[in-house]
Structures are given as structure tokens and as C-alpha cells.
Motif scaffolding. Sequence first.
Motif, PDB file in Angstrom:
ATOM      1  N   LYS A   1       2.419   1.787  -3.390  1.00 55.66           N
ATOM      2  CA  LYS A   1       1.476   2.279  -4.392  1.00 55.66           C
ATOM      3  C   LYS A   1       1.092   3.728  -4.180  1.00 55.66           C
ATOM      4  O   LYS A   1       0.591   4.380  -5.095  1.00 55.66           O
ATOM      5  CB  LYS A   1       0.203   1.426  -4.357  1.00 55.66           C
ATOM      6  CG  LYS A   1       0.342   0.095  -5.071  1.00 55.66           C
ATOM      7  CD  LYS A   1      -1.013  -0.538  -5.292  1.00 55.66           C
ATOM      8  CE  LYS A   1      -1.005  -1.955  -4.726  1.00 55.66           C
ATOM      9  NZ  LYS A   1      -2.331  -2.524  -4.554  1.00 55.66           N
ATOM     10  N   THR A   2       1.273   4.229  -2.976  1.00 52.40           N
ATOM     11  CA  THR A   2       0.816   5.596  -2.684  1.00 52.40           C
ATOM     12  C   THR A   2       1.986   6.565  -2.487  1.00 52.40           C
ATOM     13  O   THR A   2       2.381   7.260  -3.420  1.00 52.40           O
ATOM     14  CB  THR A   2      -0.092   5.595  -1.439  1.00 52.40           C
ATOM     15  OG1 THR A   2       0.626   5.013  -0.342  1.00 52.40           O
ATOM     16  CG2 THR A   2      -1.356   4.809  -1.687  1.00 52.40           C
TER      17      THR A   2
ATOM     18  N   ALA B   1       0.839  -1.205   0.000  1.00 58.74           N
ATOM     19  CA  ALA B   1       0.000   0.000   0.000  1.00 58.74           C
ATOM     20  C   ALA B   1       0.871   1.251   0.000  1.00 58.74           C
ATOM     21  O   ALA B   1       0.617   2.208  -0.741  1.00 58.74           O
ATOM     22  CB  ALA B   1      -0.926  -0.003   1.217  1.00 58.74           C
ATOM     23  N   PHE B   2       1.894   1.214   0.822  1.00 60.00           N
ATOM     24  CA  PHE B   2       2.785   2.376   0.936  1.00 60.00           C
ATOM     25  C   PHE B   2       3.499   2.620  -0.391  1.00 60.00           C
ATOM     26  O   PHE B   2       3.691   3.760  -0.808  1.00 60.00           O
ATOM     27  CB  PHE B   2       3.801   2.126   2.055  1.00 60.00           C
ATOM     28  CG  PHE B   2       4.550   3.363   2.466  1.00 60.00           C
ATOM     29  CD1 PHE B   2       3.891   4.438   3.055  1.00 60.00           C
ATOM     30  CD2 PHE B   2       5.923   3.467   2.277  1.00 60.00           C
ATOM     31  CE1 PHE B   2       4.572   5.577   3.433  1.00 60.00           C
ATOM     32  CE2 PHE B   2       6.621   4.613   2.654  1.00 60.00           C
ATOM     33  CZ  PHE B   2       5.947   5.664   3.229  1.00 60.00           C
TER      34      PHE B   2
END
Lengths: 206, 206, 206, 206
Positions: free
Chosen positions: D198-199, D195-196
Motif C-alpha cells: 500500500k505504501t 502495508a509495504f
Amino acid sequence: MNRRNSIETKARILSVAEEIFSNVGFDGARVDDIAKEASVNKALIYYYFKSKDEILDTLFLNLVEDAKKMLIKCMEGTPNVCTGDNYKKLFDTYIHFITEKRNIIKVAIAESAKTKTKISVVMELGNLIINAEIENLRKKYVAQGLHFPEDRQEMLIMEFFTGLAPFFNYALYKDQWEDLYQVSEEELQEKFYQAFKKTHLRAHLL
Amino acid sequence: MNRRNSIETKARILSVAEEIFSNVGFDGARVDDIAKEASVNKALIYYYFKSKDEILDTLFLNLVEDAKKMLIKCMEGTPNVCTGDNYKKLFDTYIHFITEKRNIIKVAIAESAKTKTKISVVMELGNLIINAEIENLRKKYVAQGLHFPEDRQEMLIMEFFTGLAPFFNYALYKDQWEDLYQVSEEELQEKFYQAFKKTHLRAHLL
Amino acid sequence: MNRRNSIETKARILSVAEEIFSNVGFDGARVDDIAKEASVNKALIYYYFKSKDEILDTLFLNLVEDAKKMLIKCMEGTPNVCTGDNYKKLFDTYIHFITEKRNIIKVAIAESAKTKTKISVVMELGNLIINAEIENLRKKYVAQGLHFPEDRQEMLIMEFFTGLAPFFNYALYKDQWEDLYQVSEEELQEKFYQAFKKTHLRAHLL
Amino acid sequence: MNRRNSIETKARILSVAEEIFSNVGFDGARVDDIAKEASVNKALIYYYFKSKDEILDTLFLNLVEDAKKMLIKCMEGTPNVCTGDNYKKLFDTYIHFITEKRNIIKVAIAESAKTKTKISVVMELGNLIINAEIENLRKKYVAQGLHFPEDRQEMLIMEFFTGLAPFFNYALYKDQWEDLYQVSEEELQEKFYQAFKKTHLRAHLL
DNA sequence: AATGAATGAGTGTTCATTCAT
DNA sequence: AATGAATGAACACTCATTCAT
């Protein structure tokens, strides 16, 4: 550390304790602070004294010892006290003693103010001085061929409440008085003497 | 215990505190003991007083208030004090005040003995009484067409150290004296008066 | 006092409690202070709330209610979120909610930081928002005829730790940040949006 | 318990305090409990620390020290961070630090949530990490011959609110999340990383 | 609905004193 | 003779909560 230093250490503890007790009272004093101020380990204080109380007891004992010595010296030095202005010498001895010892005397008075107290040092000290004083008086009366008053109780009360009380107050409030009224030590002492002469001494002389 | 009586409860706390303080000293007193003795919850004490110190302050404040009232009554009641034995009445008022308030006075003296102290209540009390006393004297001198002594410092010192000191000592040692010498309250008071008359008062009269 | 005032009083208590809790934390807050600040008698607080805990619970309940209302309004108002810059409207609603409720949110986060805690409000709040958000996403995917990712866990984690976390941090540190870096509320909010767009939103769009 | 081991004892107190603080919050923690849990006399805690506050301060100080050490090690070990997946190594270092220190970090965040607080440790920690991170970025840009963004404020906000926030949340909710969603530590960590990446990371790379 | 008074259990902190070395 | 570490028993003060009115 040898014995020499040992004695010096114990003395330092006593000296610091005396100062701190007089600053904040016995109950207000902390053994920690005594240790810190005397630059010794706290546990060492308990090596020399069984308890905080014993420090105070020692201090009081020393005070009484010193008072005795002072009185003995007075006795020797003043064969005819109370005859006129030659009382001045005795007064000076007293006031000097009181001034020098005022710190521990203040502690003694503060402790004696507690109702729950054994026979107070102040009473002991008072008795010592009063008895010496009365003995002085007796000698003088005898020397002058006068009849010595018979009511000892009366005499004790007078000595304690009008003879000694001013000195106790002097110990208690000398410093505050000097501060508050901006009087020098010498002036206060001189005026205190004049007042004492006009009141308590007047009753004795003649 | 009757709850919901704010004033009475607060008074009880003060009264008990006064007794305990005088028994063991302010620092030696425990708020727990005050609560127990006054039959109130300890927290309630802090509901009425911000701290242990504030209890003492209140007590001292009351003492000063009472002293003022006493002095005012004295002023009114004695137009010609110091004229001969009519001083007796004033003396009685003083000795009665001192006797009645001796517990808190003892605490005040003990606290004033600490070097690290703000302007002490004893000094405040002393000033109050001495000033009243000096005013009394002044009136009397004027009434008699006499010249009033000029050195105020001298006068203050005399009043404080030979006029007030005996009373302070009386507050401090009355009970111990009675115990130690087995004197009745009346006898001690009478002999104290005689001694005071022969010393301090003598310097004032005539 | 009539019922009108009663409601107003209860609301005032809650409002003051919220402020004090956020100032010093729940455990650091004193019921006394809440009473004083709300100008009500302390006992009155216990008339409205069973305990200090119940005040907090009520506050948290209200927060969750308000969040739900906010989310419902979002659903209605935004048929096609996430399509390009039209997310801005949703963002504004969120940031407005977070900003307005930041005091109680800070309390909620602080409480949720305690290990010994039941299911925390923050988690509840998080679930609420994330589920709404995911539902939004799903709609959008479906509308675009796209296949919706299957790993829900993955999605939740992403939403919580990279979608929600910035908002939580915004609640926590908005004021401190403005103070420390001397940024205006508007500037901080705008730059926060830009950052959020470049990171979390980028992962969602297209 | 082995007496006479100052360092070990002090460390044990700190360790227990950290755990208890993180369990029930600083204000909710009892010195009594710390003493009991650490198997030391309560007074001993005050022998080593001036107050409960000082325990927390020490803990925070240690946290900052450890963070600095961690960052220094990162600097040395990663000449070309952010170049593709080699950021993973840095991420692992961070996540390991956060995980290991999450207890005290949670306390720090909870404390920083109080409005009435001096410059919070979290802000201090944040600054430390962000500055290191930005320096990293700068190097990378320079190495690639790219122009480094000029708006520092913007960069700080992005790093703090989208770069750091996820890690703070990880510290806060890792355990609750694992419990609630029955995810293993490894799985959560891996998905958090994805998640980190991808963001936040996406915004940095390329 | 509102309040002043009251309380039990506690809360951080202190202190005189002792122990081990 | 001296010390750093350790302790039990307080100690002043606090706090959430309740009572009586």
C-alpha cells in the motif's frame, strides 16, 4: 627428507634461533617466529628440541665447544704469546672469535645479567679463557726464569675484569659503536687493539 | 598498607620493578608479580604508568639522572683527578655508584644486548661518563702543560672499552664472582682497583 | 559549587555521555572518557549516577519525555492533520525531533538490536508515536464521517514498519548519507519528505 | 568434539559468534563465551581469526556475499518484476533473506549506528539492493515505453528510506513484535507485505 | 560537591607446548 | 620427518566501581 636434510634442518633452526634471540632476547623471542623464519613447522622444532630452553642450551653448548676449539688452536699456534707484538696474533684470534660469535655471546651476557640464574655461560666461558690465558702467562714467566705471581685470585680478577671485559663489551657494542660513530669495522678493531695494548697488555708484558 | 600516599606508592612500584627486572629480565618479569611484591593492586600500576615499558623507561631515566648527579659531584669534588693516588677517590665514587645501581645497570646492559633496540641507555650512560672523564683528563693535561691527544675517536674507544668495560663487568658479575670464588665485597673491590690501576689507569697517569 | 552548578554539571555529564555513546556505542564507551570530556572527576559521575547503566537509562527517560512533549505539542497545534499538505507541518515537527535527537535515538536503536534486551526504548517510543498518529487518523476519519478500519494490528504494523521505519533510518543514516552522497541537509530532508509523501502518506490520505 | 576438521570448526566459531553478537552486541560479546559456546579452546579462535574484529569482518563479508548471490538469483528469476502482484515473488525472496540473516543484520545496523565508523556494511548492503532494485525498475519502465525518472538522487533516497527501511526494521523488530503483540510469523509477514504494498510498492506500480 | 587513589574481575590476545595423522 | 589443529596457562592491560578525604 633424508638424514642429511634432517641435520641441515636442525642446524637451520639453531641458526635462526640464534639470530632471533640476539635480536629480541631469549624471553622476547617467539617459537612461532623461529619456525616461520626457518621455514619449518612449529611442531617440528619440538621434534628436534624438547623445549625453547633446550634450543638456548644447545646454542650455549656449541659456543663453549667452539671456544674450547679456538683455545686449543691458540695453544698450539702460539708457543710464546705475550712476547711483544707477537701477542697480536692471539688478539686477532680472540677478536675474530668474539666478532663471529657476538650474537650468541650477547644473548649469553643478557641471560647472565639475570640474578636468578644458574652458573652462567659467561662465567664458564670466562673461566675457560682466563685459565688458558694464565697458563700462557705462566709458561712465559717460566721461560723467562721469572717468579710467577702467587695470588691467583688477584690474577683471575685482573684477567676477568680488565682482560676479558673489553672483549665482552666489544661483542655487545661493536655494531652500535660502528653505527653511532660511523667507524669502520677495521678502524674500530685497530683502535680497540691499541687501547687494549696500552692498558691490559702493558700490565702483562715486560 | 597506608593508602593515599601517591609518591611513596609509585616509588615502591619502581623499586620492586627494578628488583624483579634484574632478577628475571624485563621480558621475563610479570606485572602481576610486581603488583604482588609491591602490595598494590595491579591496576594501580597502570594508574601510575602507561605500560610496563614506561616503568622501565622511568627506571632508566632515573639512572641517567643519578649518573649525572654523581658526575657533577665528582667534578666539584676533584679538581685534580688522575694525579696519582688521588684518583682513588674518584674510583671509589664510581665503584660505589656502580655497586649501588648494579641491578638496574644489569637490566640496561641486558636490554642493550638486543640488536633490535633504539639508542641504548648503556651507550647514553657511557657517553656521559666518558665525556666527563675526558674533560677531566684534558684539564689535567692542560694543568701540566702537556699536549692533549688529538684523536678523539681513539680516546673514546679506549675509555669505553678499557675504562668503562671493567665497571660494567663489575656491575654484571660482582655478585656471581663473590659467590663463586668466595671473596668478600671488600676484597673484590680492592683487587679490582689494583687491576684497574695497573691497566687502564696506568695508561692515563704520567 | 552551589546547586546551580551542580545541575549544570549533571547536565554536562549527560550531554557528554550521549555524544560518546553515539560515537562508540554504549558498551564501547568508557566512563573515564566521559569524565575527561566533561571535565569532571570520574568519581563524581558516580556521585550523580549509580552506574553507567543509569546514565543511559536517564538519557532514554529524557528522550521519552521529550517525545511525549513533542507529541502533545503536535496534538494541540494540528487539529486536522493529514488533510492534504497540512501534514507538512507535522512532518517538520517529527523530522526536527528526529534530527535533534538522532544521537540518542541511534544509541536506542543499537541497544534495541540486542536480542537479550528488556522491552526496548525504541518500541516504547514507537508505541507512543504510533498511538498518537492513529489517534490523529481516527479523528480525521470521524471528522470526514468515514468508517475507521477495524484491524488495529494491521494498522500498527503499517505505522511501525512503513511510517516510523523511514524516520528511524533517517536518524541512523542522515549523516552518513549526506557525507556519502554529498547532499545538503535541506535537500535530503526535502527529498525524504517527497518520498515519504509518495509512499506512506499516500496510503493515509483520502 | 571431532578434532581435525578445520572448515567445520571455523564455521562453528562464526556461527556461534554471530549468535552471541546479535544477543549482546559486538562490544558486549566475550571471546571467552564464543569459545565456550563453540566448544573450542579460546586460543583456537585466534588461530583462525586475527582478532575479534576479524570475526565480525568475516561475518559481514559473508553477509554481503550472500546478499549478492540472492540478488543475482532475483535478477535471473524475475524478468518482469513490479508488474502487479508478481512483485510478491521478489518480496518473498527479500523477506526470506532478511529473516534468515536478521541476526547478523541487526549487528550490522547496531555497528552502523556508531558515528565513529568507517563506511558501514549497512550502507554497502543498501547500495547493493537499491541498485539492483533501480535496475529492475528501469527495465520495467523501458518495457512499458515509459520515460525513466531523471533524478537519481531522489530515487535513491526513496528506495533507501521508504523501500529498504521497512525491511531493516523488520530485521530489527520482527522477534520483539511477535513477542509483544503475540502475532505469528506468518501473520506479521503477511500484514507487513500488505502495508509495504500500500505504501512503497504503490509508488512504483502503474 | 568534588577528587586522587585504589581495587576486583575481567578482556582480548599470546605463547610454549602437544596431539593426531 | 613433518604438519595443521588444538590447548592450558598465562599476560599486559582495562574498566566499572568504590574509598577516604
